[in-house]
Design a protein around this motif. Structure first.
Motif, PDB file in Angstrom:
ATOM      1  N   LEU A  20       0.822  -1.210   0.000  1.00 38.51           N
ATOM      2  CA  LEU A  20       0.000   0.000   0.000  1.00 38.51           C
ATOM      3  C   LEU A  20       0.858   1.263   0.000  1.00 38.51           C
ATOM      4  N   VAL A  21       1.928   1.261   0.783  1.00 40.06           N
ATOM      5  CA  VAL A  21       2.822   2.422   0.811  1.00 40.06           C
ATOM      6  C   VAL A  21       3.506   2.591  -0.543  1.00 40.06           C
ATOM      7  N   ALA A  22       4.020   1.495  -1.099  1.00 34.81           N
ATOM      8  CA  ALA A  22       4.729   1.560  -2.372  1.00 34.81           C
ATOM      9  C   ALA A  22       3.816   2.033  -3.501  1.00 34.81           C
ATOM     10  N   MET A  23       2.584   1.549  -3.522  1.00 37.93           N
ATOM     11  CA  MET A  23       1.651   1.969  -4.564  1.00 37.93           C
ATOM     12  C   MET A  23       1.249   3.422  -4.388  1.00 37.93           C
ATOM     13  N   ASP A  24       1.144   3.865  -3.130  1.00 31.87           N
ATOM     14  CA  ASP A  24       0.846   5.269  -2.872  1.00 31.87           C
ATOM     15  C   ASP A  24       1.967   6.166  -3.382  1.00 31.87           C
ATOM     16  N   LEU A  27       5.399   3.534  -7.125  1.00 34.51           N
ATOM     17  CA  LEU A  27       6.565   2.761  -7.528  1.00 34.51           C
ATOM     18  C   LEU A  27       6.174   1.716  -8.565  1.00 34.51           C
ATOM     19  N   ASP A  28       7.168   1.238  -9.323  1.00 38.12           N
ATOM     20  CA  ASP A  28       6.875   0.199 -10.308  1.00 38.12           C
ATOM     21  C   ASP A  28       6.740  -1.150  -9.604  1.00 38.12           C
ATOM     22  N   LEU A  29       6.485  -2.193 -10.392  1.00 38.00           N
ATOM     23  CA  LEU A  29       6.225  -3.522  -9.828  1.00 38.00           C
ATOM     24  C   LEU A  29       7.396  -4.016  -8.983  1.00 38.00           C
ATOM     25  N   PHE A  30       8.617  -3.804  -9.485  1.00 37.44           N
ATOM     26  CA  PHE A  30       9.789  -4.248  -8.737  1.00 37.44           C
ATOM     27  C   PHE A  30       9.902  -3.471  -7.419  1.00 37.44           C
ATOM     28  N   GLY A  31       9.626  -2.181  -7.479  1.00 32.04           N
ATOM     29  CA  GLY A  31       9.672  -1.361  -6.270  1.00 32.04           C
ATOM     30  C   GLY A  31       8.653  -1.806  -5.243  1.00 32.04           C
ATOM     31  N   VAL A  32       7.451  -2.133  -5.714  1.00 31.69           N
ATOM     32  CA  VAL A  32       6.397  -2.615  -4.813  1.00 31.69           C
ATOM     33  C   VAL A  32       6.838  -3.911  -4.131  1.00 31.69           C
ATOM     34  N   LEU A  33       7.434  -4.815  -4.909  1.00 31.20           N
ATOM     35  CA  LEU A  33       7.883  -6.096  -4.367  1.00 31.20           C
ATOM     36  C   LEU A  33       8.978  -5.894  -3.313  1.00 31.20           C
ATOM     37  N   ILE A  34       9.939  -5.025  -3.603  1.00 30.03           N
ATOM     38  CA  ILE A  34      11.041  -4.790  -2.670  1.00 30.03           C
ATOM     39  C   ILE A  34      10.542  -4.170  -1.374  1.00 30.03           C
ATOM     40  N   ILE A  35       9.658  -3.175  -1.469  1.00 30.76           N
ATOM     41  CA  ILE A  35       9.141  -2.515  -0.264  1.00 30.76           C
ATOM     42  C   ILE A  35       8.334  -3.505   0.571  1.00 30.76           C
ATOM     43  N   VAL A  74      -1.952 -10.344  -4.212  1.00 35.90           N
ATOM     44  CA  VAL A  74      -3.286 -10.042  -3.671  1.00 35.90           C
ATOM     45  C   VAL A  74      -3.432  -8.540  -3.442  1.00 35.90           C
ATOM     46  N   GLY A  75      -2.387  -7.921  -2.882  1.00 38.68           N
ATOM     47  CA  GLY A  75      -2.444  -6.484  -2.624  1.00 38.68           C
ATOM     48  C   GLY A  75      -2.622  -5.670  -3.892  1.00 38.68           C
ATOM     49  N   ILE A  76      -1.931  -6.077  -4.964  1.00 41.24           N
ATOM     50  CA  ILE A  76      -2.044  -5.365  -6.240  1.00 41.24           C
ATOM     51  C   ILE A  76      -3.409  -5.599  -6.877  1.00 41.24           C
ATOM     52  N   LEU A  77      -3.866  -6.852  -6.883  1.00 43.84           N
ATOM     53  CA  LEU A  77      -5.147  -7.183  -7.512  1.00 43.84           C
ATOM     54  C   LEU A  77      -6.323  -6.499  -6.822  1.00 43.84           C
ATOM     55  N   PHE A  78      -6.225  -6.370  -5.490  1.00 43.59           N
ATOM     56  CA  PHE A  78      -7.337  -5.790  -4.738  1.00 43.59           C
ATOM     57  C   PHE A  78      -7.002  -4.391  -4.223  1.00 43.59           C
ATOM     58  N   ALA A  79      -6.075  -3.727  -4.911  1.00 41.41           N
ATOM     59  CA  ALA A  79      -5.648  -2.389  -4.475  1.00 41.41           C
ATOM     60  C   ALA A  79      -6.812  -1.413  -4.418  1.00 41.41           C
ATOM     61  N   ASN A  80      -7.669  -1.464  -5.435  1.00 42.04           N
ATOM     62  CA  ASN A  80      -8.804  -0.532  -5.462  1.00 42.04           C
ATOM     63  C   ASN A  80      -9.754  -0.777  -4.301  1.00 42.04           C
ATOM     64  N   LEU A 136      12.972   4.022   2.936  1.00 43.37           N
ATOM     65  CA  LEU A 136      13.093   3.807   1.491  1.00 43.37           C
ATOM     66  C   LEU A 136      12.069   4.624   0.711  1.00 43.37           C
ATOM     67  N   CYS A 137      10.939   4.894   1.353  1.00 44.05           N
ATOM     68  CA  CYS A 137       9.880   5.673   0.693  1.00 44.05           C
ATOM     69  C   CYS A 137       9.950   7.158   1.055  1.00 44.05           C
ATOM     70  N   ASN A 138      11.095   7.566   1.633  1.00 45.18           N
ATOM     71  CA  ASN A 138      11.344   8.969   1.941  1.00 45.18           C
ATOM     72  C   ASN A 138      10.320   9.559   2.906  1.00 45.18           C
ATOM     73  N   GLU A 139       9.987   8.769   3.928  1.00 40.27           N
ATOM     74  CA  GLU A 139       9.079   9.214   4.974  1.00 40.27           C
ATOM     75  C   GLU A 139       9.787   9.152   6.320  1.00 40.27           C
ATOM     76  N   ILE A 140       9.375  10.008   7.265  1.00 41.33           N
ATOM     77  CA  ILE A 140       9.876   9.891   8.625  1.00 41.33           C
ATOM     78  C   ILE A 140       9.258   8.633   9.222  1.00 41.33           C
TER      79      ILE A 140
END
Length: 205
Positions: A20-24, A27-35, A74-80, A136-140
């Protein structure tokens, strides 16, 4: 089997929070997987390294890697659908810290550490995956904000040792401590309870 089930559930919760954080952050698919991956195994990896449990658990048991991959899909498929759930990231993150706190405590007990060190290990297990995710997502990292986060892990881990003094099954004490962590975090956010902020605004000249 009981403890592994709790560990897998925590892995799912943290992996989805990472998705959810990565998609917000778009990030691309690889980024989502890594996060998702570092969120799910970051705290557990630090825990295992500290107690000398190497190779770390996810390297020895591919169940965890498979669980993360499935959670990402599952997270990507049901993101909406997840976006329509109010505070879905907060919910998954809260469930994750509750489950992982007690996994860390249990690992500490297996390593024959003192209760204080067990609680510290549980707090690190629960918190540091989220710390890595946020950095990694540049958040505190949420653990460094004034929200009740690590404090809930500490109190929940300590409550386990209190519950074990009562004539109940150890598994009940374990589950009760998880509920304490989750409840404290939920109540703190619901009623705006936070630790005091030590920042002082500079006086105007």
């Amino acid at each position: 089997m009981f403890y592994q089930t709790i560990d897998i559930l925590g892995t799912v919760a943290f992996a989805i929070s990472g998705v959810l954080v990565a998609m917000d952050k778009k990030l691309d698919l690889f980024g989502v997987l890594i996060i998702a991956f570092v969120t799910a195994i970051g705290g557990g990896t630090l825990r295992d390294l500290l107690i000398g449990n190497t190779p770390v658990v996810w390297m020895r048991d591919l169940t965890y890697v498979s669980t993360i991959f499935i959670s990402v899909v599952v997270g990507i498929l049901f993101a909406n659908q997840l976006k329509y759930l109010r505070r879905s990231l907060f919910l998954f993150d809260t469930i994750g810290i509750g489950l992982f706190t007690m996994i860390g405590v249990e690992k500490g007990l297996q390593a024959e550490l003192s209760p204080i060190m067990c609680v510290a290990l549980g707090t690190m297990t629960a918190s540091f995956g989220g710390v890595i995710r946020d950095m990694l997502c540049n958040e505190i990292p949420v653990i460094f904000r004034k929200e009740i986060y690590a404090t809930a892990c500490i109190l929940g881990g300590a409550s386990y040792f209190l519950f074990t003094q009562f004539p109940i099954k150890e598994s009940y004490a374990y589950i009760a401590a998880i509920v304490v962590v989750i409840s404290l975090r939920l109540l703190a956010v619901r009623f705006g309870i936070s630790l005091p902020n030590i920042y002082k605004k500079p006086k105007e000249l």
